[in-house]
Motif scaffolding. Structure first.
Motif, mmCIF file in Angstrom:
data_model
loop_
_atom_site.group_PDB
_atom_site.id
_atom_site.type_symbol
_atom_site.label_atom_id
_atom_site.label_comp_id
_atom_site.label_asym_id
_atom_site.label_seq_id
_atom_site.Cartn_x
_atom_site.Cartn_y
_atom_site.Cartn_z
ATOM 1 N N MET A 32 -4.651 -3.766 -6.689
ATOM 2 C CA MET A 32 -4.073 -2.607 -5.778
ATOM 3 C C MET A 32 -3.117 -2.005 -6.393
ATOM 4 O O MET A 32 -2.490 -2.450 -6.946
ATOM 5 C CB MET A 32 -3.897 -3.322 -4.461
ATOM 6 C CG MET A 32 -5.070 -3.874 -3.629
ATOM 7 S SD MET A 32 -4.533 -4.652 -2.105
ATOM 8 C CE MET A 32 -3.996 -3.310 -0.893
ATOM 9 N N HIS A 35 0.866 2.232 -4.153
ATOM 10 C CA HIS A 35 1.313 2.866 -2.951
ATOM 11 C C HIS A 35 0.138 2.422 -1.745
ATOM 12 O O HIS A 35 0.532 2.394 -0.614
ATOM 13 C CB HIS A 35 0.897 4.564 -3.133
ATOM 14 C CG HIS A 35 -0.708 4.683 -3.581
ATOM 15 N ND1 HIS A 35 -0.973 4.757 -4.791
ATOM 16 C CD2 HIS A 35 -1.618 5.104 -2.516
ATOM 17 C CE1 HIS A 35 -2.359 5.178 -4.758
ATOM 18 N NE2 HIS A 35 -2.808 5.134 -3.540
ATOM 19 N N SER A 36 -1.037 1.713 -2.317
ATOM 20 C CA SER A 36 -1.897 0.981 -1.256
ATOM 21 C C SER A 36 -1.209 -0.017 -0.762
ATOM 22 O O SER A 36 -1.270 -0.349 0.589
ATOM 23 C CB SER A 36 -3.170 0.601 -1.817
ATOM 24 O OG SER A 36 -3.789 1.931 -2.191
ATOM 25 N N MET A 39 1.304 1.103 1.688
ATOM 26 C CA MET A 39 0.629 1.358 2.934
ATOM 27 C C MET A 39 0.277 0.311 3.899
ATOM 28 O O MET A 39 0.304 0.202 5.102
ATOM 29 C CB MET A 39 -0.559 2.485 2.912
ATOM 30 C CG MET A 39 -0.284 3.828 2.658
ATOM 31 S SD MET A 39 0.894 4.589 4.106
ATOM 32 C CE MET A 39 -0.232 4.461 5.479
ATOM 33 N N LEU A 40 -0.195 -0.680 3.086
ATOM 34 C CA LEU A 40 -0.838 -2.186 3.781
ATOM 35 C C LEU A 40 0.120 -2.634 4.541
ATOM 36 O O LEU A 40 0.139 -3.011 5.790
ATOM 37 C CB LEU A 40 -1.514 -2.798 2.795
ATOM 38 C CG LEU A 40 -2.046 -4.384 3.334
ATOM 39 C CD1 LEU A 40 -3.081 -4.082 4.319
ATOM 40 C CD2 LEU A 40 -2.272 -5.321 2.038
ATOM 41 N N PHE A 42 2.927 -1.178 5.400
ATOM 42 C CA PHE A 42 3.832 -0.329 6.453
ATOM 43 C C PHE A 42 2.654 -0.466 7.747
ATOM 44 O O PHE A 42 3.206 -0.610 8.899
ATOM 45 C CB PHE A 42 3.609 1.102 5.974
ATOM 46 C CG PHE A 42 4.007 2.028 7.138
ATOM 47 C CD1 PHE A 42 5.265 2.164 7.546
ATOM 48 C CD2 PHE A 42 2.870 2.590 7.602
ATOM 49 C CE1 PHE A 42 5.518 3.075 8.739
ATOM 50 C CE2 PHE A 42 3.137 3.712 8.795
ATOM 51 C CZ PHE A 42 4.531 3.891 9.310
ATOM 52 N N CYS A 43 1.497 -0.466 7.612
ATOM 53 C CA CYS A 43 0.643 -0.400 8.616
ATOM 54 C C CYS A 43 0.861 -1.805 9.494
ATOM 55 O O CYS A 43 0.819 -1.898 10.722
ATOM 56 C CB CYS A 43 -0.850 -0.162 8.320
ATOM 57 S SG CYS A 43 -1.138 1.269 7.630
ATOM 58 N N GLN A 71 -3.310 8.942 4.318
ATOM 59 C CA GLN A 71 -2.345 8.083 4.535
ATOM 60 C C GLN A 71 -1.017 8.948 4.836
ATOM 61 O O GLN A 71 -0.140 8.324 5.691
ATOM 62 C CB GLN A 71 -2.072 7.536 3.282
ATOM 63 C CG GLN A 71 -3.066 6.316 3.170
ATOM 64 C CD GLN A 71 -3.062 5.688 1.570
ATOM 65 O OE1 GLN A 71 -2.746 6.567 0.430
ATOM 66 N NE2 GLN A 71 -3.407 4.532 1.360
ATOM 67 N N GLN A 72 -0.760 10.018 4.255
ATOM 68 C CA GLN A 72 0.382 10.893 4.465
ATOM 69 C C GLN A 72 0.431 11.493 5.997
ATOM 70 O O GLN A 72 1.284 11.205 6.662
ATOM 71 C CB GLN A 72 0.230 12.265 3.602
ATOM 72 C CG GLN A 72 0.564 12.030 2.150
ATOM 73 C CD GLN A 72 0.532 13.276 1.280
ATOM 74 O OE1 GLN A 72 0.289 14.264 1.891
ATOM 75 N NE2 GLN A 72 0.596 13.155 0.099
ATOM 76 N N ASP B 300 -7.602 0.328 2.284
ATOM 77 C CA ASP B 300 -6.721 1.584 2.710
ATOM 78 C C ASP B 300 -7.005 2.153 3.874
ATOM 79 O O ASP B 300 -6.077 2.118 4.923
ATOM 80 C CB ASP B 300 -6.659 2.692 1.739
ATOM 81 C CG ASP B 300 -6.140 2.541 0.407
ATOM 82 O OD1 ASP B 300 -5.275 1.400 0.445
ATOM 83 O OD2 ASP B 300 -6.318 3.012 -0.600
ATOM 84 N N ALA B 303 -6.278 -0.684 6.844
ATOM 85 C CA ALA B 303 -4.877 -0.890 7.315
ATOM 86 C C ALA B 303 -4.623 0.239 8.018
ATOM 87 O O ALA B 303 -4.000 0.240 9.127
ATOM 88 C CB ALA B 303 -4.150 -0.644 5.875
ATOM 89 N N VAL B 307 -3.214 0.437 12.423
ATOM 90 C CA VAL B 307 -1.844 0.872 13.058
ATOM 91 C C VAL B 307 -2.412 2.199 13.853
ATOM 92 O O VAL B 307 -1.411 2.753 14.555
ATOM 93 C CB VAL B 307 -1.022 1.405 11.711
ATOM 94 C CG1 VAL B 307 -1.408 2.840 11.256
ATOM 95 C CG2 VAL B 307 0.257 1.577 12.251
#
Lengths: 152, 669
Positions: A32, A35-36, A39-40, A42-43, A71-72, B300, B303, B307
């Motif tokens: 991975m 950034h992935s 994000m993982l 973060f979520c 993602q942004q 991705d 995830a 959220v």
């Protein structure tokens, strides 16, 4: 000043070193990107509502422009959700607000990755000993569990 | 042959005179006990030296110098010393004595043989009178060979731990040849073969002489033809016999390969299952990898899906902001109007109309929204895209997870099965390959060779029949010519008689050989079942002896098991063979009645086999002499059986003295 500051080519996000081991193992076993993984984490962190406020920003780093538009969009949405960003364009260009938002993202991401690490280690193996299949199963298991949570 | 007494003087570790007598009749067992190094093998050596002048035993693994004269005496006196062994025995109701001596001397720390002597004689009139027959060493050898031929002695005098008759009787090698010659001698087949040769040669010689006397050209021509035909016949028979030998060897190889194939059938079947399992495992691993890659590629989006519920509010806020958007005027117009307090579009004085100024300020605020429209679009598009794919993602995650669990379960199960199967396979991959190669290549080749050789045998048989017919014809013609001259009738009759006797002997050899072989098989089975443990009795379903007197032991599965039996079982089979051979050979004559002389008889055997031997061997042989260690003759196991059977005639203990010598001391059982 560009309001879409995440797409700015020079914008770097430095992650916390207290979750560097999670970055390393996910990068090594699941290939991975940084950034992935960010994000993982973060979520998961944002979903759980838990932040990790003790950050040491000496970990992995990545250009925010590597994040996909989707993602942004989620990261901006959280900024709007939390009232840091609003209809005033100044809120998007204000360096202090951007800084506050980055800190928030990093806190949630670090928290999410720590939760994930705990989930991985439920099988009795140390994080460094986890194999591809263990890590992926842990992530998928988390996703499934998160959808089966009883709302209150 | 019955051993009576052994007298040993200064031989090996036996200093001075030592005597031991052997049990016979109903008490035909002699026990000679001794610890390791006490001289049990010395007794064996003394017997072999007395009978055959042997300095070495077959069991001697090295050819280091073995000195027969007592070394203590040799070292202490510095003089030449003589060792003497005298063996008293009876054979065909006559008592004999064989005495051998050997003088050795020591010089420069090296021991050398000075002289060696032998004497053979017999006792007359109930042992009162001794008559020397010969003291010529070569003549003594001849005399002894007439009684117990050297090539059959290994059947009766042996070290049980090294008894290796079976491998010798199986096939090939010089050991095999010497053992087979021994069997032929013992069964007197060799004598019959010699007789056949003698009579047939005599017939040919007489016929030749007759031909010379006749002086008839036609007769001579016939005689030459007969001789040529006879030579051709001999050659063909020899070739046929060689092919038969080759077929037997090939059949043995065929059987061995089949046996190996059969023995490894389970391994090979398991290897096949293993291969299939490994292929399935490989497919499962591949499928698992595919699922893993698919799931990783979706992390991705998944995830974000997690959220999504937490950022819904942001979606509504974004929508509201977007609804308020207005960018009909350039921002500069609005700013300029506010700065100049005059509307840049209509000239309205804003100071006089504060409500208008307020309206322009609202317009300016709305205008700012358009600067963030790009970001807002990103947010709304992200949320819209995430919402629309949410259901599909959740289903895919569940599906992927289930699939991973299922594949993992299967892989774990397969790995466990593979490990188990692998542990059951005793052969290495190379051995399995080797067997497969033998099955696919060597076996068909061997079978093809057998088939070719069998065809050759058929051709040879035809040729032999033709030559035999031709020979008969030539002999008939020759007879016609002979009849013409009545003066030579006696000679002619003699030739005819010699030929007839030769043929009859050949027939006898054939019949007797087949009979002996069958008897040997039958007797060996009976004896083996008497002496082997009940558990091992079912081990052997049949014993086969080929025309060539080669031995096959057939197991329950119909395959030869000679290579698979234990050393102990092999010893029991050898004993069964020896006693069966003696029984078959002694039929109709009483001179095949040799003692069974065994060094370390029980070393390899378990308790049940030892007990069976103690109970049965005294009934199967005229004398049984055992050289035993203390572990082979224990108070708890062997001694009670010997006592109960009451067959022990003599017991001796070999007592080791402090000076390294041994005394033979008689004991009670």
């Amino acid at each position: 000043m560009d309001t879409n500051f995440l797409s700015s080519g020079t914008s770097l996000i430095k992650t916390s070193s207290n979750v560097e081991d999670v970055y390393e193992v996910l990068s090594r076993e699941l290939k991975m990107k940084t950034h992935s993984i960010f994000m993982l984490g973060f979520c998961i962190g944002y979903h759980s509502g838990q932040k990790c406020e003790h950050l040491e920003l000496k970990g992995k780093e990545f250009r925010s422009s590597y994040l996909s538009e989707k993602q942004q969009g989620i990261l901006y949405a959280v900024g709007i959700n939390e009232g840091i960003l609003d209809e005033d364009s100044a809120s998007y260009t204000d360096p202090q607000k951007q800084q506050a938002l980055r800190k928030l993202w990093l806190e949630y991401s670090a928290s999410g990755l720590l939760q994930l690490k705990a989930k991985f280690e439920e099988n009795g193996k140390a994080l460094g000993d986890q194999k591809k299949i263990d890590l992926l199963s842990g992530i998928l298991q988390y996703f499934i569990d998160s959808k089966e949570e009883i709302p209150f | 042959m019955q051993l009576e007494k052994l007298k040993i003087s200064n031989f090996r570790q036996f200093e001075g005179d030592n005597v031991l007598e052997f049990g016979y009749g109903q008490q035909n067992v002699t026990l000679i006990k001794g610890t390791n190094g006490a001289g049990k093998t010395g007794i064996f050596r003394a017997i072999m030296f007395a009978l055959y002048g042997d300095h070495y035993l077959e069991q001697d693994t090295t050819r280091e110098d073995i000195h027969l004269v007592n070394s203590k005496l040799l070292n202490s006196t510095g003089l030449p010393m003589t060792a003497t062994v005298t063996l008293y025995f009876r054979h065909n109701d006559v008592s004999y004595l064989i005495k051998r001596s050997l003088t050795e001397f020591k010089s420069d720390n090296k021991t050398s043989v000075a002289t060696e002597g032998a004497e053979f004689g017999k006792f007359l009139a109930d042992k009162q009178q001794y008559q020397k027959i010969t003291d010529n060493i070569d003549q003594v050898r001849v005399e002894v060979n007439n009684i117990l031929p050297q090539n059959i002695r290994k059947f009766f005098f042996f070290d049980a731990e090294k008894l290796d008759l079976l491998s010798g009787l199986q096939n090939g090698g010089s050991v095999a040849k010497s053992i087979k010659t021994g069997v032929f001698d013992l069964l007197q087949l060799s004598n019959l073969e010699t007789a056949s040769k003698v009579f047939n040669q005599a017939a040919r010689d007489q016929s030749k002489e007759l031909s010379n006397q006749l002086g008839d050209q036609q007769f001579k021509e016939l005689e030459d033809k007969i001789e040529t035909t006879n030579n051709d016949l001999s050659r063909l028979r020899e070739e046929k016999s060689q092919i038969i030998d080759e077929i037997e060897t090939a059949k043995k190889e065929e059987e061995l390969i089949k046996q190996q194939i059969a023995q490894n059938r389970d391994d090979r079947a398991q290897a096949e299952i293993l291969k299939n399992k490994e292929e399935t495992l490989s497919s499962e691993r591949y499928a698992l990898n595919e699922v893993i890659n698919e799931a990783i590629g979706r992390i991705d989006d998944t995830a974000i899906d997690v959220v999504l519920g937490s950022v819904d509010k942001a979606g509504i806020k974004v929508e509201n902001i977007q609804n308020q958007r207005s960018d009909k005027f350039a921002k500069a117009i609005l700013t300029e109007s506010l700065n100049n307090k005059v509307c840049a579009l209509c000239g309205n004085d804003l100071s006089a109309h504060p409500e208008n100024e307020e309206h322009i300020q609202v317009l300016l605020k709305k205008f700012q929204v358009s600067e963030i429209s790009g970001v807002l679009n990103i947010v709304s598009n992200s949320l819209m895209s995430a919402n629309s794919s949410s259901q599909g993602i959740q289903a895919a995650v569940t599906r992927n997870y289930q699939s991973i669990v299922n594949h993992e379960d299967k892989i774990n199960k397969l790995e466990h099965e593979i490990e188990q199967i692998g542990s059951q396979i005793t052969m290495s991959q190379n051995e399995l390959k080797n067997i497969t190669n033998k099955e696919q290549h060597t076996l068909p080749n061997v079978q093809s060779n057998i088939s070719t050789m069998t065809e050759k045998i058929g051709v040879k048989k035809d040729q032999i029949t033709k030559l035999e017919n031709k020979l008969q014809e030539l002999e008939a013609q020759q007879e016609q010519v002979q009849i013409k001259d009545n003066n030579l009738k006696v000679k002619r009759d003699a030739v005819a008689r010699l030929k007839r006797i030769g043929k009859e002997i050949d027939q006898i050899i054939d019949t007797y050989s087949t009979y002996s072989k069958e008897q040997l098989e039958k007797q060996m089975k009976v004896i083996f079942n008497q002496i082997i443990t009940a558990e091992d009795r079912s081990l052997i379903s049949d014993i086969k002896i080929s025309n060539n007197f080669e031995l096959s032991v057939i197991g329950k599965n119909g395959m030869s098991i000679l290579n698979d039996i234990s050393m102990g079982q092999s010893q029991m089979l050898s004993l069964a063979f020896i006693t069966a051979l003696a029984t078959v050979a002694s039929k109709g004559r009483n001179n095949v009645d040799f003692p069974l002389f065994m060094d370390t008889p029980f070393g390899r055997l378990d308790v049940e086999n030892r007990t069976n031997l103690i109970k049965n061997i005294p009934n199967m042989t005229s004398q049984w002499v055992l050289l035993v260690t203390d572990t082979e003759l224990t108070e708890g196991t062997e001694l009670p059986v010997f006592k109960q059977e009451n067959r022990v005639g003599k017991v001796y203990s070999l007592n080791k003295m402090d000076d390294g010598t041994t005394k033979i001391v008689p004991e009670e059982i």
